[in-house]
Design an enzyme around this catalytic site. Sequence first.
Site, short mmCIF file in Angstrom:
data_model
loop_
_atom_site.label_atom_id
_atom_site.label_comp_id
_atom_site.label_asym_id
_atom_site.label_seq_id
_atom_site.Cartn_x
_atom_site.Cartn_y
_atom_site.Cartn_z
N SER A 102 9.67 1.38 -2.37
CA SER A 102 10.40 0.43 -3.20
C SER A 102 11.06 1.20 -4.33
CB SER A 102 9.45 -0.62 -3.77
OG SER A 102 10.07 -1.36 -4.82
N TYR A 104 1.23 -2.47 -8.49
CA TYR A 104 2.24 -2.41 -7.42
C TYR A 104 3.20 -1.24 -7.64
CZ TYR A 104 6.26 -3.54 -4.53
OH TYR A 104 7.28 -3.45 -3.62
#
Length: 256
Positions: A138, A151
Amino acid sequence: MATTLITGASSGIGKELAIQFAAGGQYVVLVARSEDKLNELADQIRKDHGVSATVICGDLATTSGVDQIVNQVKERDIHVDTLVNNAGMGALGKFAELSIDRQTDMLMLNVVTLTRLTRALLPDMIERGHGGVLNVGSIAAYQAGPNMSVYYASKAYVLSFTEGLREELAGTGLHVTCLEPGPTESSFGEDSGMGKLDVFSSSTMSAQAVAKAGYEGYCDNDDVVIPGWKNRLMVTSTGFLPRIATRKLVGKLQGV
């Protein structure tokens, strides 16, 4: 014919990556918990692309579940040429308030599972001298992420691990690529809670477009693929700002 194993293949980017590899003529092994969705995708792939599609259901959020999937691959005499580590999860909220079980599961799925599967399947790839690993990270990897601290940290691991592995495997004939998407139209937004954020809902790419970029980048043996000019601009801009500035900006955008 080469075989690709895709985790988290039941929806979103994982599903679209499975379709991309199948369209490229590869057998696919579809891994996730949802048997119905996997079977539906397998039928679609066989019909549309005329290649074999094998379904393996399992829980990737535990080490025993990962090992069971590896054992099923071996028992079925499947030789995995390309591993696509796509399965992952997120959670929006303050670290001290989010469930520790949720955050531990996130680290298991985003970090440990990816690492364990790669270690289990990589030696045979090296021996055969073809195939490789496509890790789905990501753009969160490029800065700290207040209100999604675990995360963001997990995705920084994915990027660093992929780049390190790529150098280790130089000269082996294997491809090693990290796909770094930004906000994407998938169930991730709803599952993580990010879907309610303006920054997420206003700049999403389709899962199909992200998967196409990732597949093509992997085939070209690119080191990192960042789909979408907005995402590339965002990543580039972080290099010109102090880390204190980027983390404060992200914290504001992800205010809870």
